[in-house]
Design an enzyme around this catalytic site. Sequence first.
Site, PDB file in Angstrom:
ATOM      1  N   HIS A  37       0.843  -1.204   0.000  1.00  0.00           N
ATOM      2  CA  HIS A  37       0.000   0.000   0.000  1.00  0.00           C
ATOM      3  C   HIS A  37       0.881   1.257   0.000  1.00  0.00           C
ATOM      4  O   HIS A  37       0.589   2.236  -0.694  1.00  0.00           O
ATOM      5  CB  HIS A  37      -0.878   0.048   1.251  1.00  0.00           C
ATOM      6  CG  HIS A  37      -1.835  -1.098   1.393  1.00  0.00           C
ATOM      7  ND1 HIS A  37      -1.685  -2.089   2.328  1.00  0.00           N
ATOM      8  CD2 HIS A  37      -2.972  -1.404   0.714  1.00  0.00           C
ATOM      9  CE1 HIS A  37      -2.686  -2.941   2.232  1.00  0.00           C
ATOM     10  NE2 HIS A  37      -3.474  -2.557   1.261  1.00  0.00           N
ATOM     11  N   GLN A 148      -0.403  -4.225  -8.987  1.00  0.00           N
ATOM     12  CA  GLN A 148      -0.405  -5.347  -9.939  1.00  0.00           C
ATOM     13  C   GLN A 148      -0.712  -6.675  -9.253  1.00  0.00           C
ATOM     14  O   GLN A 148      -1.179  -7.622  -9.872  1.00  0.00           O
ATOM     15  CB  GLN A 148       0.945  -5.458 -10.656  1.00  0.00           C
ATOM     16  CG  GLN A 148       0.819  -6.392 -11.877  1.00  0.00           C
ATOM     17  CD  GLN A 148       2.107  -6.991 -12.346  1.00  0.00           C
ATOM     18  OE1 GLN A 148       3.062  -6.251 -12.595  1.00  0.00           O
ATOM     19  NE2 GLN A 148       2.166  -8.306 -12.456  1.00  0.00           N
ATOM     20  N   LYS A 149      -0.497  -6.727  -7.948  1.00  0.00           N
ATOM     21  CA  LYS A 149      -0.801  -7.946  -7.193  1.00  0.00           C
ATOM     22  C   LYS A 149      -2.245  -8.381  -7.452  1.00  0.00           C
ATOM     23  O   LYS A 149      -2.542  -9.560  -7.567  1.00  0.00           O
ATOM     24  CB  LYS A 149      -0.549  -7.617  -5.730  1.00  0.00           C
ATOM     25  CG  LYS A 149      -0.769  -8.476  -4.719  1.00  0.00           C
ATOM     26  CD  LYS A 149      -0.870  -9.703  -4.215  1.00  0.00           C
ATOM     27  CE  LYS A 149      -1.515 -10.012  -2.955  1.00  0.00           C
ATOM     28  NZ  LYS A 149      -2.876  -9.661  -2.853  1.00  0.00           N
ATOM     29  N   ASP A 150      -3.148  -7.409  -7.555  1.00  0.00           N
ATOM     30  CA  ASP A 150      -4.544  -7.704  -7.888  1.00  0.00           C
ATOM     31  C   ASP A 150      -4.759  -7.334  -9.355  1.00  0.00           C
ATOM     32  O   ASP A 150      -5.501  -6.403  -9.678  1.00  0.00           O
ATOM     33  CB  ASP A 150      -5.475  -6.922  -6.948  1.00  0.00           C
ATOM     34  CG  ASP A 150      -5.238  -7.306  -5.502  1.00  0.00           C
ATOM     35  OD1 ASP A 150      -5.760  -8.332  -5.070  1.00  0.00           O
ATOM     36  OD2 ASP A 150      -4.472  -6.591  -4.802  1.00  0.00           O
ATOM     37  N   GLN A 153      -8.252  -7.112 -10.833  1.00  0.00           N
ATOM     38  CA  GLN A 153      -8.962  -5.927 -10.331  1.00  0.00           C
ATOM     39  C   GLN A 153      -8.556  -4.687 -11.127  1.00  0.00           C
ATOM     40  O   GLN A 153      -9.406  -3.890 -11.540  1.00  0.00           O
ATOM     41  CB  GLN A 153      -8.648  -5.743  -8.854  1.00  0.00           C
ATOM     42  CG  GLN A 153      -9.154  -4.442  -8.271  1.00  0.00           C
ATOM     43  CD  GLN A 153      -8.967  -4.397  -6.765  1.00  0.00           C
ATOM     44  OE1 GLN A 153      -9.796  -4.896  -6.029  1.00  0.00           O
ATOM     45  NE2 GLN A 153      -7.881  -3.808  -6.313  1.00  0.00           N
ATOM     46  N   SER A 185       0.517  -8.946   1.494  1.00  0.00           N
ATOM     47  CA  SER A 185      -0.952  -8.951   1.482  1.00  0.00           C
ATOM     48  C   SER A 185      -1.425  -8.771   2.912  1.00  0.00           C
ATOM     49  O   SER A 185      -0.799  -9.306   3.846  1.00  0.00           O
ATOM     50  CB  SER A 185      -1.457 -10.286   0.939  1.00  0.00           C
ATOM     51  OG  SER A 185      -2.818 -10.476   1.291  1.00  0.00           O
ATOM     52  N   ARG A 187      -3.781 -10.199   4.158  1.00  0.00           N
ATOM     53  CA  ARG A 187      -4.150 -11.540   4.647  1.00  0.00           C
ATOM     54  C   ARG A 187      -2.944 -12.338   5.153  1.00  0.00           C
ATOM     55  O   ARG A 187      -3.123 -13.328   5.858  1.00  0.00           O
ATOM     56  CB  ARG A 187      -4.883 -12.322   3.558  1.00  0.00           C
ATOM     57  CG  ARG A 187      -6.270 -11.773   3.268  1.00  0.00           C
ATOM     58  CD  ARG A 187      -7.012 -12.625   2.255  1.00  0.00           C
ATOM     59  NE  ARG A 187      -8.373 -12.163   2.051  1.00  0.00           N
ATOM     60  CZ  ARG A 187      -8.740 -11.228   1.170  1.00  0.00           C
ATOM     61  NH1 ARG A 187      -7.832 -10.648   0.414  1.00  0.00           N
ATOM     62  NH2 ARG A 187     -10.005 -10.868   1.058  1.00  0.00           N
TER      63      ARG A 187
HETATM   64  P1  AMP Z   1      -6.448  -3.830  -0.452  1.00  0.00           P
HETATM   65  O1  AMP Z   1      -6.308  -3.028   0.803  1.00  0.00           O
HETATM   66  O2  AMP Z   1      -6.043  -5.263  -0.312  1.00  0.00           O
HETATM   67  O3  AMP Z   1      -7.782  -3.646  -1.123  1.00  0.00           O
HETATM   68  O4  AMP Z   1      -5.392  -3.239  -1.469  1.00  0.00           O
HETATM   69  C1  AMP Z   1      -5.395  -1.870  -1.806  1.00  0.00           C
HETATM   70  C2  AMP Z   1      -4.492  -1.670  -2.985  1.00  0.00           C
HETATM   71  O5  AMP Z   1      -3.167  -2.096  -2.649  1.00  0.00           O
HETATM   72  C3  AMP Z   1      -4.922  -2.505  -4.208  1.00  0.00           C
HETATM   73  O6  AMP Z   1      -4.782  -1.710  -5.370  1.00  0.00           O
HETATM   74  C4  AMP Z   1      -3.937  -3.633  -4.201  1.00  0.00           C
HETATM   75  O7  AMP Z   1      -3.691  -4.161  -5.487  1.00  0.00           O
HETATM   76  C5  AMP Z   1      -2.687  -2.941  -3.661  1.00  0.00           C
HETATM   77  N1  AMP Z   1      -1.754  -3.936  -3.127  1.00  0.00           N
HETATM   78  C6  AMP Z   1      -2.029  -4.928  -2.246  1.00  0.00           C
HETATM   79  N2  AMP Z   1      -0.923  -5.684  -2.036  1.00  0.00           N
HETATM   80  C7  AMP Z   1       0.052  -5.156  -2.802  1.00  0.00           C
HETATM   81  C8  AMP Z   1       1.429  -5.495  -3.026  1.00  0.00           C
HETATM   82  N3  AMP Z   1       2.015  -6.515  -2.422  1.00  0.00           N
HETATM   83  N4  AMP Z   1       2.134  -4.731  -3.887  1.00  0.00           N
HETATM   84  C9  AMP Z   1       1.553  -3.674  -4.529  1.00  0.00           C
HETATM   85  N5  AMP Z   1       0.266  -3.311  -4.355  1.00  0.00           N
HETATM   86  C10 AMP Z   1      -0.474  -4.032  -3.505  1.00  0.00           C
END
Ligand code: AMP
Length: 280
Positions: A37, A148-150, A153, A185, A187
């Site tokens: 993030h 890019q991880k998602d 999405q 992540s 998670r």
């Molecule tokens: P989330 O809080 O999981 O919804 O993620 C918020 C944003 O952070 C989304 O655009 C994800 O793709 C991005 N994100 C999550 N994990 C990573 C990571 N390891 N590297 C880069 N971006 C990430």
Amino acid sequence: MEVITKINEMQTRVLSVRDRKKSIGFVPTMGALHDGHISLIRSAREENDELVVSIYLNPTQFDNSDDFDKYPRQLNKDIEIIRKENADVIFTPCTEEMYPDGFCTHVTQDKLTDALCGGVRPGHFNGVTTIVTKLFNIIDPDRAYFGQKDYQQSAIIKRLVADMNMDVDIRVCPTVREEDGLALSSRNKRLSLEDRKDALCIHGSLQKAGAMFASNVRDAKDIVEEMTSVIKKTKQARIDYISIVNADTLEDLSFINGRALAAVAVWIGNTRLIDNTILE
Ligand code: AMP
């Protein structure tokens, strides 16, 4: 830095930024922030005058109530992390604010939402397209940042803004990983020590895909087979899917002859993790 919980206050702030002719960068998150993030937040900070980060654990994108209940929550810690990154606003609305009584409009998308995670998480991406549309309408960003991880999405959101003529530039930032390759992540916080070791098979399978592609293997079935056998070496890992798809359409490929995506979803214990790599 201002912490805003009400939609009308957020909109008033946006109007004042627009009056000053300043640009707005926006990073949507569900909290439990990590360096992935933070990399998005830093890119957004560099490229915009005003930086808005949202923290909202969106219930409509969870297809599994256990996953929602167990999702890590650490609002105060997240606020401090974002403060250090010099953001201007944290937007953290409650669910009564985002989905008030009577809410009954949803944004859905065909095709891209059927592939990969869409096939195994019914309704998930409708939750994503709906909440992102709402957040874009409220915050009116010039640029929005996704990881890019998602990958799926970000592909869906690029399509959403193109199809709905939203004037937002979607920036996709590289996946941030631990030193041993595990993609960061929220998670991951739920993994036991044993799970954490097991989770390495995910990155291992993607490395295998990358190595085979580099040595000119183009048959997707051969690559998927080898990826599967890497993951199966970890007894506790349960494969949700392993796919090689066209990186633009997300359609399954049998032969790779353009930009492709190798994508993996695996259960490690009770935690489902996803990761991917581009093959080009
Ligand atoms: P989330 O809080 O999981 O919804 O993620 C918020 C944003 O952070 C989304 O655009 C994800 O793709 C991005 N994100 C999550 N994990 C990573 C990571 N390891 N590297 C880069 N971006 C990430």
